[in-house]
Write an enzyme that holds these catalytic residues in place. Structure first.
Site, PDB file in Angstrom:
ATOM      1  CD  GLU A 241      -2.286   1.358   2.641  1.00 27.56           C
ATOM      2  OE1 GLU A 241      -2.532   0.798   3.546  1.00 27.56           O
ATOM      3  OE2 GLU A 241      -2.188   2.876   2.862  1.00 27.56           O
ATOM      4  CB  CYS A 275      -2.198   6.152   3.505  1.00 31.23           C
ATOM      5  SG  CYS A 275      -3.189   5.268   4.569  1.00 31.23           S
TER       6      CYS A 275
HETATM    7  P1  NAP Z   1       9.402   3.994   3.586  1.00 34.52           P
HETATM    8  O1  NAP Z   1      10.696   4.721   3.398  1.00 34.52           O
HETATM    9  O2  NAP Z   1       8.901   3.297   2.268  1.00 34.52           O
HETATM   10  O3  NAP Z   1       9.617   2.515   4.338  1.00 34.52           O
HETATM   11  C1  NAP Z   1       8.788   1.559   4.700  1.00 34.52           C
HETATM   12  C2  NAP Z   1       9.360   0.457   4.818  1.00 34.52           C
HETATM   13  O4  NAP Z   1      10.334   0.058   3.629  1.00 34.52           O
HETATM   14  C3  NAP Z   1      10.612   0.404   5.958  1.00 34.52           C
HETATM   15  O5  NAP Z   1      11.016  -0.602   6.500  1.00 34.52           O
HETATM   16  C4  NAP Z   1      11.880   0.777   5.219  1.00 34.52           C
HETATM   17  O6  NAP Z   1      13.090   0.330   5.940  1.00 34.52           O
HETATM   18  C5  NAP Z   1      11.832  -0.221   3.973  1.00 34.52           C
HETATM   19  N1  NAP Z   1      12.383   0.522   2.891  1.00 34.52           N
HETATM   20  C6  NAP Z   1      12.322   1.708   2.226  1.00 34.52           C
HETATM   21  N2  NAP Z   1      12.931   1.804   1.077  1.00 34.52           N
HETATM   22  C7  NAP Z   1      13.720   0.499   0.975  1.00 34.52           C
HETATM   23  C8  NAP Z   1      14.578   0.101   0.144  1.00 34.52           C
HETATM   24  N3  NAP Z   1      15.053   0.725  -1.009  1.00 34.52           N
HETATM   25  N4  NAP Z   1      14.810  -1.251   0.117  1.00 34.52           N
HETATM   26  C9  NAP Z   1      14.468  -2.171   1.250  1.00 34.52           C
HETATM   27  N5  NAP Z   1      13.588  -1.454   2.160  1.00 34.52           N
HETATM   28  C10 NAP Z   1      13.285  -0.159   1.886  1.00 34.52           C
HETATM   29  O7  NAP Z   1       8.193   4.792   4.052  1.00 34.52           O
HETATM   30  P2  NAP Z   1       8.021   5.703   5.596  1.00 34.52           P
HETATM   31  O8  NAP Z   1       9.443   5.816   6.040  1.00 34.52           O
HETATM   32  O9  NAP Z   1       7.173   5.087   6.511  1.00 34.52           O
HETATM   33  O10 NAP Z   1       7.684   6.895   4.813  1.00 34.52           O
HETATM   34  C11 NAP Z   1       8.105   7.692   3.629  1.00 34.52           C
HETATM   35  C12 NAP Z   1       7.023   7.932   2.903  1.00 34.52           C
HETATM   36  O11 NAP Z   1       6.211   6.916   2.483  1.00 34.52           O
HETATM   37  C13 NAP Z   1       6.256   9.126   3.343  1.00 34.52           C
HETATM   38  O12 NAP Z   1       6.764  10.440   3.158  1.00 34.52           O
HETATM   39  C14 NAP Z   1       4.791   8.958   2.383  1.00 34.52           C
HETATM   40  O13 NAP Z   1       5.249   9.595   1.419  1.00 34.52           O
HETATM   41  C15 NAP Z   1       4.775   7.617   2.322  1.00 34.52           C
HETATM   42  N6  NAP Z   1       3.973   6.691   3.010  1.00 34.52           N
HETATM   43  C16 NAP Z   1       2.838   6.155   2.828  1.00 34.52           C
HETATM   44  C17 NAP Z   1       2.017   5.572   3.574  1.00 34.52           C
HETATM   45  C18 NAP Z   1       0.672   4.986   3.338  1.00 34.52           C
HETATM   46  O14 NAP Z   1      -0.053   4.450   3.986  1.00 34.52           O
HETATM   47  N7  NAP Z   1       0.647   4.745   2.073  1.00 34.52           N
HETATM   48  C19 NAP Z   1       2.177   5.494   4.829  1.00 34.52           C
HETATM   49  C20 NAP Z   1       3.427   6.059   5.345  1.00 34.52           C
HETATM   50  C21 NAP Z   1       4.382   6.662   4.695  1.00 34.52           C
HETATM   51  P3  NAP Z   1      13.695   1.162   6.930  1.00 34.52           P
HETATM   52  O15 NAP Z   1      12.702   1.467   8.085  1.00 34.52           O
HETATM   53  O16 NAP Z   1      14.948   0.462   7.372  1.00 34.52           O
HETATM   54  O17 NAP Z   1      13.975   2.623   6.348  1.00 34.52           O
END
Ligand code: NAP
Length: 495
Positions: A241, A275
């Site tokens: 998601e 989200c």
């Molecule tokens: P994220 O950076 O995508 O992280 C989510 C998970 O994925 C974490 O466990 C992260 O690891 C891992 N991850 C991220 N990039 C990766 C990669 N290249 N390779 C392997 N694992 C990876 O999301 P976030 O930190 O929660 O939020 C960042 C952005 O996500 C927000 O600014 C927003 O745009 C979006 N967001 C969307 C939703 C939704 O409900 N759709 C919710 C929250 C956030 P680590 O924790 O070790 O970094």
């Protein structure tokens, strides 16, 4: 590179608690292998017994609520009232899956009697959904309980009979440790595991024992992990998601100043880190100043982590500096390290249409764009061109109902949930919920990550042909010993 995942207090920017050691590849292997070993016993436990374990898990989390909420508040700055509601939502979600298991229709038991006289002849066929195997769950930063260690993905996968290995989110490691301690104290050995550190997540999604994955987070992170899941020698289902613009259409009859307070509240709730945040509003120009006043009167807060705070500031500053939009208003913010203020922009429909890709980029946080229009009929083509989204909302007076129907038909092609005269934040956990949508809202538009049917992601069909009754799963036996709803020769009933 640090060997620990360090939590921080977003209000002060200072480290919080001890860092949690990152999980090595060999530890990931041990945990995933333990989950594989636990799969047989856990999945063959009668569904009603798994339901009892889930109820015990919900009770245990409720009993630890004080420590969990205090820890999460320090690591996320989401506030005790919001986190209290979120933990309750989380435990009620776990209990809902107990109900789903006891009711039994989730396995879609389908029986066909033999018919040698049709073409082609039909043997006795009995179809049921069975669990896939150990599931990897990537927790989200913005819901430290409801979409994290013991959140919806974990609850639905455990309910289905799949062991779970969680990849903890780096923004709340201590909350993850405390939640995992409670979960592990209730579940049988191996049925639940947890790993820490970005690399451990990459190793997990590629581990041969893992048979599916659930993810909530960014489009970039989700895409990277989706690609790893698909690049395996044995590609596995990956349910991500991701991002969502959540368009809201305010039709002329509903465009009164009364609507502004509800909009600002939905936009700024949880510092806009939802989200389902209504960041894109289509409205008559007459209402822009009222919306602006409501946003100006609202407060922001500390964002979940420094990266999100920097990204919100940079992306909304760049938008304000562009010649595409006009700044309508800016709210206030507390004097805290990673605090941001709500911001509202406006743009005419024609400019939006010509710059659709740029103006639908996500500004994760309390920022919104009001796209002004004169005739609702002009919206249809633009709405159809929007990226896939979790929700689409229509505000309408009775005089707008015909237009509302047309707008809803446009929105249903891009959105998973259509909302009438309400706001999209707040996702009820229920049998009828759908929290999904076309890419990039999710990686798979067929499924939901919230509600009773989210269990469907972890179970796959198998048909038993011509098997003796006593060798069949109880869901398919002639006597229907579990007394569950089944379809027999096309007729649905508890038989
Ligand atoms: P994220 O950076 O995508 O992280 C989510 C998970 O994925 C974490 O466990 C992260 O690891 C891992 N991850 C991220 N990039 C990766 C990669 N290249 N390779 C392997 N694992 C990876 O999301 P976030 O930190 O929660 O939020 C960042 C952005 O996500 C927000 O600014 C927003 O745009 C979006 N967001 C969307 C939703 C939704 O409900 N759709 C919710 C929250 C956030 P680590 O924790 O070790 O970094």
């Amino acid at each position: 590179m640090s060997s620990v995942v360090q939590g921080f207090n977003p209000r002060t920017g200072e480290p919080f608690g001890d860092g949690v050691p990152k999980t090595s590849d060999s530890e990931v292997d041990r945990i995933a292998s333990a989950a594989a070993a636990a799969f047989g016993p856990w999945s063959s436990l009668p569904a009603t017994e798994r339901a009892d374990v889930l109820d015990s898990l919900a009770d245990a989390l409720d009993a630890s609520s004080e420590l969990l909420i205090t820890t999460a508040d320090t690591e996320t700055a989401l506030g005790v009232p919001r986190l209290t509601v979120e933990l309750k939502r989380t435990t009620n979600q776990i209990r809902l899956f107990g109900e789903v298991l006891r009711e039994g229709s989730y396995v879609e038991a389908t029986l066909d009697t033999a018919n040698p006289d049709i073409i082609p002849p039909r043997p006795v066929l009995r179809r049921v959904l069975r669990p896939l195997g150990p599931v990897a769950v990537f927790s989200a930063s913005n819901f430290p309980f409801a979409f994290s260690v013991a959140g919806g993905d974990t609850a639905s996968a455990l309910a289905s009979g799949c062991p779970v290995v969680v990849k903890a989110h780096s923004a709340h490691p201590r909350t993850s440790v405390e939640t995992a301690r409670v979960v592990a104290s209730v579940l049988p050995e191996g049925v639940f595991g947890i790993v820490y550190g970005t690399e451990s997540g990459r190793a997990l999604v590629q581990h041969p024992a893992i048979k599916a994955a659930g993810f909530t987070g960014s489009t970039g992170g989700g895409r990277a992990l989706f690609d790893l899941a698909q690049g395996r020698p044995d590609p596995i289902p990956f349910y991500g998601e991701l991002g969502s613009v959540n368009p809201t259409v305010i039709l002329p009859g509903a465009a009164t100043p009364d609507i502004a307070a509800g909009f600002a509240q939905s936009l700024t709730m949880g510092v806009g880190q939802f989200c389902t945040n209504p960041g894109l509003v289509f409205a008559p120009a007459s209402i822009v100043s009222a919306l602006g006043e409501a946003v100006a009167a609202s407060g922001g807060g500390a964002m979940l982590n420094e990266r999100m705070c920097d990204s919100y500031r940079a992306s909304t500053d760049a938008l304000a500096a562009s010649d595409l939009v006009t700044v309508v208003s800016t709210g206030t913010k507390p004097d805290e390290a990673w605090a941001v203020e709500p911001r509202l922009f406006t743009v005419p429909l024609e400019t939006f249409r010509d710059n659709l890709e740029k103006l639908t980029e996500e500004h994760f946080g309390p920022a919104g764009i009001v796209v002004t229009y004169s005739d609702p009929a002009d919206l249809v083509d633009v709405l159809r061109r929007l990226p896939g989204t979790l929700t689409g909302t229509v505000h309408a007076a009775p005089s707008d109902h015909e237009a509302a129907g047309v707008i809803a038909e446009a929105l249903r092609h891009i959105a998973g949930r259509l909302i009438f005269n309400a706001w999209p934040t707040g996702v009820a956990v229920a049998w009828g919920q759908h929290h999904g949508g076309p890419w990039p809202a999710t990686t798979n538009p067929l499924h939901t990550s919230v509600g009773a049917t989210s269990i469907r992601r972890w179970i796959a069909p198998v048909t038993y042909q011509s098997w003796p009754d006593e060798l069949l799963p109880p869901e398919l036996q002639d006597a229907n010993p579990l007394n569950i709803p089944r379809r027999i020769d096309g007729v649905l009933g508890t038989h």
